[in-house]
Scaffold this active site. Structure first.
Site, PDB file in Angstrom:
ATOM      1  N   ARG A  66      40.471  37.900  26.423  1.00 36.97           N
ATOM      2  CA  ARG A  66      40.125  39.253  25.964  1.00 36.97           C
ATOM      3  C   ARG A  66      41.374  40.078  25.681  1.00 36.97           C
ATOM      4  O   ARG A  66      41.524  40.635  24.593  1.00 36.97           O
ATOM      5  CB  ARG A  66      39.249  39.962  26.997  1.00 36.97           C
ATOM      6  CG  ARG A  66      37.974  39.184  27.259  1.00 36.97           C
ATOM      7  CD  ARG A  66      36.985  39.977  28.069  1.00 36.97           C
ATOM      8  NE  ARG A  66      36.033  39.068  28.703  1.00 36.97           N
ATOM      9  CZ  ARG A  66      34.784  39.369  29.011  1.00 36.97           C
ATOM     10  NH1 ARG A  66      34.314  40.562  28.762  1.00 36.97           N
ATOM     11  NH2 ARG A  66      33.994  38.495  29.598  1.00 36.97           N
ATOM     12  N   GLU A 103      39.906  35.130  31.662  1.00 36.98           N
ATOM     13  CA  GLU A 103      39.331  36.335  31.048  1.00 36.98           C
ATOM     14  C   GLU A 103      40.418  37.253  30.495  1.00 36.98           C
ATOM     15  O   GLU A 103      40.271  37.817  29.415  1.00 36.98           O
ATOM     16  CB  GLU A 103      38.462  37.107  32.055  1.00 36.98           C
ATOM     17  CG  GLU A 103      37.222  36.367  32.517  1.00 36.98           C
ATOM     18  CD  GLU A 103      36.148  36.190  31.430  1.00 36.98           C
ATOM     19  OE1 GLU A 103      36.305  36.715  30.322  1.00 36.98           O
ATOM     20  OE2 GLU A 103      35.154  35.490  31.714  1.00 36.98           O
ATOM     21  N   THR A 123      38.163  32.187  21.609  1.00 39.66           N
ATOM     22  CA  THR A 123      36.807  32.077  22.149  1.00 39.66           C
ATOM     23  C   THR A 123      36.159  33.438  22.397  1.00 39.66           C
ATOM     24  O   THR A 123      34.974  33.511  22.702  1.00 39.66           O
ATOM     25  CB  THR A 123      36.790  31.198  23.426  1.00 39.66           C
ATOM     26  OG1 THR A 123      35.449  30.818  23.691  1.00 39.66           O
ATOM     27  CG2 THR A 123      37.388  31.933  24.610  1.00 39.66           C
ATOM     28  N   GLU A 128      26.881  33.292  21.356  1.00 41.18           N
ATOM     29  CA  GLU A 128      27.084  31.892  20.915  1.00 41.18           C
ATOM     30  C   GLU A 128      26.159  31.419  19.791  1.00 41.18           C
ATOM     31  O   GLU A 128      26.596  30.698  18.893  1.00 41.18           O
ATOM     32  CB  GLU A 128      26.994  30.937  22.118  1.00 41.18           C
ATOM     33  CG  GLU A 128      28.168  31.049  23.098  1.00 41.18           C
ATOM     34  CD  GLU A 128      28.086  32.256  24.012  1.00 41.18           C
ATOM     35  OE1 GLU A 128      27.007  32.888  24.085  1.00 41.18           O
ATOM     36  OE2 GLU A 128      29.099  32.598  24.656  1.00 41.18           O
ATOM     37  N   ASP A 182      32.817  24.339  28.159  1.00 40.21           N
ATOM     38  CA  ASP A 182      32.704  24.763  26.747  1.00 40.21           C
ATOM     39  C   ASP A 182      33.986  24.956  25.932  1.00 40.21           C
ATOM     40  O   ASP A 182      34.318  24.161  25.044  1.00 40.21           O
ATOM     41  CB  ASP A 182      31.816  26.015  26.639  1.00 40.21           C
ATOM     42  CG  ASP A 182      32.166  27.149  27.591  1.00 40.21           C
ATOM     43  OD1 ASP A 182      33.199  27.050  28.281  1.00 40.21           O
ATOM     44  OD2 ASP A 182      31.431  28.151  27.639  1.00 40.21           O
TER      45      ASP A 182
HETATM   46  C1  DMJ Z   1      32.828  35.176  26.078  1.00 40.06           C
HETATM   47  O1  DMJ Z   1      33.619  35.907  26.932  1.00 40.06           O
HETATM   48  C2  DMJ Z   1      33.536  33.978  25.548  1.00 40.06           C
HETATM   49  O2  DMJ Z   1      32.881  33.523  24.436  1.00 40.06           O
HETATM   50  C3  DMJ Z   1      33.647  32.867  26.549  1.00 40.06           C
HETATM   51  O3  DMJ Z   1      34.234  31.731  26.020  1.00 40.06           O
HETATM   52  C4  DMJ Z   1      32.289  32.506  27.073  1.00 40.06           C
HETATM   53  N1  DMJ Z   1      31.462  33.586  27.361  1.00 40.06           N
HETATM   54  C5  DMJ Z   1      31.549  34.868  26.780  1.00 40.06           C
HETATM   55  C6  DMJ Z   1      30.383  35.290  25.934  1.00 40.06           C
HETATM   56  O4  DMJ Z   1      29.174  34.756  26.247  1.00 40.06           O
END
Ligand code: DMJ
Length: 633
Positions: free
Chosen positions: A261, A257, A608, A522, A390
């Protein structure tokens, strides 16, 4: 009444008269009077001289009198070096400010820090030397940034910040911008500096994912505010990062995370604006993440104490394992950390993960979600394109694209994984919907998570680099998955956390506990990519449906909130405005209604968390001529 003080005065006067009584022809009282007059006169004279001398300091340097009385060093221009007399008399010349590389303009009306630093006046002190070194470093940074800019094929913000010509699309885009401003303003009013806004109770949420780091919503919003041209809000965010982002926290953070982020957000902010402050912050943070890799295999553990560097696995992860989607989602950011620091360590760490994954045996060519950081073996055979797996797949194809299509290993791993996924996981429902099931040691679970809906976009962006005979197939598969995810968005036009294809269901959440929607991006992310790849207007229509649904069900008086049941038309709010709503959901919607030249895919990949990172064009960066190159704005 005689005080002891008056007694002492009398006695000293007596002593003086005794002395004067010894001088012939002068009465003691007359002589004392004349002496005290002279004394007062001398006192006055010396005071006058002191005053005049002091006044010299206030005269301008050019007045001759000043140069005569005051020492040379204080008034002469500063000189450097031990050259000829001539040299010594020459005032130190300011080094000429380097010309900004063509095409590199300070970000959106701001003077960048490095330019300000370069134009500051040097002196000859130790500070001067330090300042010159800093100026040299600034010039180097400036050059690096100029080179990066020179290697872009197109301007990042496009011709007109991506403004679409069609009035209806532009109106929709403006609506998304308003939603961003609304979310931001409320975060600022009620949760400033905290990680997320709780819009119902109007307060902030800190949580325990970021190890004591604060301001997740600020870091996640920087690039969204910037590309939307919300400059006042962007400047508030920037100032907070500069003055209040404290990286010296001592808590337990999720490596994943913090990376997606904070590292991703700061990197993107740097690449978009050229502000060195973001670069130094992200370098400092990157270093703090390195101890997580100190395991027998080099596979990092999921949790790290940012202060001590101690790391461990999540309590819920079976047998102390690390999670595929976590250690597999570091590559893009870490490669950029190496690029900016010119320190290969970050790339080495992620390449080591890659090497191990490449070597290890994979059941049916699939990558299970749990791996031991001690033995380097899979711990369980659970495979998923949704949660836990994912973004590992996402980062394979994006690593290839970000390397300017030079990272052949990533390419091979991605298409190999996709082949295994198609062979083992991709299914068709009785109603004709294509979906990705989950795999548990050979047994299929006919469920798809909202998280897995990113895969429409992923398969889409990778379609063109697959084997020629497979390209159309990949694009079709991407469209089918995106269609299935759109089907799950009903009846509120928002989608559940997980939906199933068994027990008579078709993309429906059968369990109460799967019915929530937490403002996730998503599905919209896939709409955005599919729009860019096909220009099929249905993707913009689907995006607009989502905007209306967000407005109807998630907008509350003080922000946006997730909801507990997407099948109920009366919303029950979860009181949380997730930071990824600002970073991803609203950004992807904005891009969906913008022209393709806003953050063009030829130059950028999104991490992501939807933070844009530039494609690294190694040969261009090494080319001397790059600095002078420009892309027309
Ligand atoms: C986000 O923090 C990112 O996309 C992560 O890869 C998966 N989940 C959340 C959003 O749903």
């Amino acid at each position: 009444l005689q005080t002891p003080a008056s007694l002492s005065i009398t006695s000293s006067q007596e002593k003086v008269s005794m002395v004067f009584r010894k001088l012939p022809g002068v009465s003691a009282s007359g002589m004392g009077l004349r002496l005290s007059q002279k004394f007062v006169f001398l006192l006055f004279l010396s005071g006058l001289v002191t005053l005049c001398f002091g006044a010299l300091f206030f005269l301008p340097d050019s007045v001759r009198l000043k140069r005569i009385f005051l020492s040379k060093t204080e008034t002469q221009p500063v000189t450097v070096g031990s050259g000829s007399e001539n040299d010594a008399r020459e005032p130190l010349k300011r080094p000429k400010d380097p010309e900004p590389p063509r095409g590199m303009t300070p970000a959106r009306g701001e003077t960048s820090t490095k330019l300000k630093n370069l134009s500051r006046k040097p002196t000859v002190s130790r500070e001067a030397t330090e300042e010159r070194l800093a100026a040299g470093k600034a010039l180097e940074d400036f050059t690096l940034y100029g080179k990066f800019k020179g290697c872009l094929l197109k301007p990042p913000l496009g011709r007109d910040s991506g403004r679409p010509a069609d009035p209806e699309t532009n109106e929709r885009r403006e609506k998304v911008k308003e939603m961003m401003k609304f979310s931001w303003d409320n975060y600022k009013s009620y949760a400033w500096g905290k990680n997320e806004l709780r819009p119902l109770t109007r307060n902030g949420h800190i949580g325990n994912m970021f190890g004591g780091l604060r301001g997740a919503s600020i870091i996640d919003s920087l690039d969204t505010l910037y590309i939307m041209g919300l400059m006042e809000e962007y400047n508030d965010a920037k100032e907070w990062v500069q003055t209040s982002l404290d990286l010296n926290s001592n808590g337990e953070a999720s490596l994943f995370e913090v990376n997606i982020r904070y590292v991703g957000g700061l990197l993107a902010a740097y690449y978009l604006t050229g502000e060195e402050m973001y670069k130094s912050k992200v370098m400092e943070l990157g270093e703090k993440l390195l101890p997580a890799f100190n395991t027998p295999t080099g596979i990092p553990r999921g949790v790290i104490n940012l202060g001590s560097g101690t790391s461990w696995s999540w309590g819920w992860a079976s047998a102390g394992s690390s999670i595929l989607a976590e250690f597999g989602t570091l590559h893009l950011e870490f490669v950029h950390l190496s690029e900016l620091s010119r320190n290969p360590i970050y790339t080495e760490k992620v390449m080591n993960i890659r090497k191990l994954l490449n070597k290890i045996e994979k059941p049916h060519g699939l990558y299970p979600n749990f791996l031991s950081p001690v033995s380097g073996n899979w711990v369980q055979h659970h495979v998923s394109i949704g949660g836990l797996g994912d973004s590992f797949y996402e980062y394979l194809i994006k690593s290839y694209l970000m390397s300017d299509k030079t990272d052949e290993d990533a390419k091979k791993m991605y298409y190999g994984a996709l082949e295994a996924i198609e062979a083992n996981l991709v299914q068709k429902s009785p109603g004709g919907l294509t979906y990705m099931a989950e795999w548990r040691g050979g047994i299929l679970d006919h469920k798809m998570g909202h998280l897995a809906c990113f895969s429409g976009g992923m398969i889409g962006i990778g379609a063109d680099d697959g084997a020629p005979e497979k390209r159309q197939h990949f694009l079709d598969l991407a469209a089918e998955i995106t269609h299935t995810c759109h089907e799950s968005y009903t009846p509120t036009k928002l989608g559940p956390e997980a939906f199933r294809f068994d027990g008579g269901g078709e993309a429906t959440a059968t369990r109460l506990s799967d019915r929530y929607y937490i403002l996730r991006p998503e599905v919209i992310e896939s709409y955005m990519y599919m729009w860019r790849l096909t220009h099929d207007p249905k993707y913009r229509e689907w995006g607009w449906e989502a905007v209306e649904a967000l407005e109807q069900h998630c907008r509350v008086e003080s922000g946006f909130s997730g909801i507990r049941d997407v099948y109920s038309m009366t919303a029950s709010h979860d009181n949380m405005q997730q930071s990824f709503f600002l970073s991803e959901t609203l950004k992807y919607l904005y891009l969906l209604f913008s022209d393709d030249d806003l953050l063009p895919l030829e130059d950028w990949v999104f991490n992501t968390e939807a933070h844009p990172l530039p494609i690294i064009r190694k040969s261009c960066m090494q080319d001397e001529a790059t600095l002078g190159k420009t892309v027309s704005e």
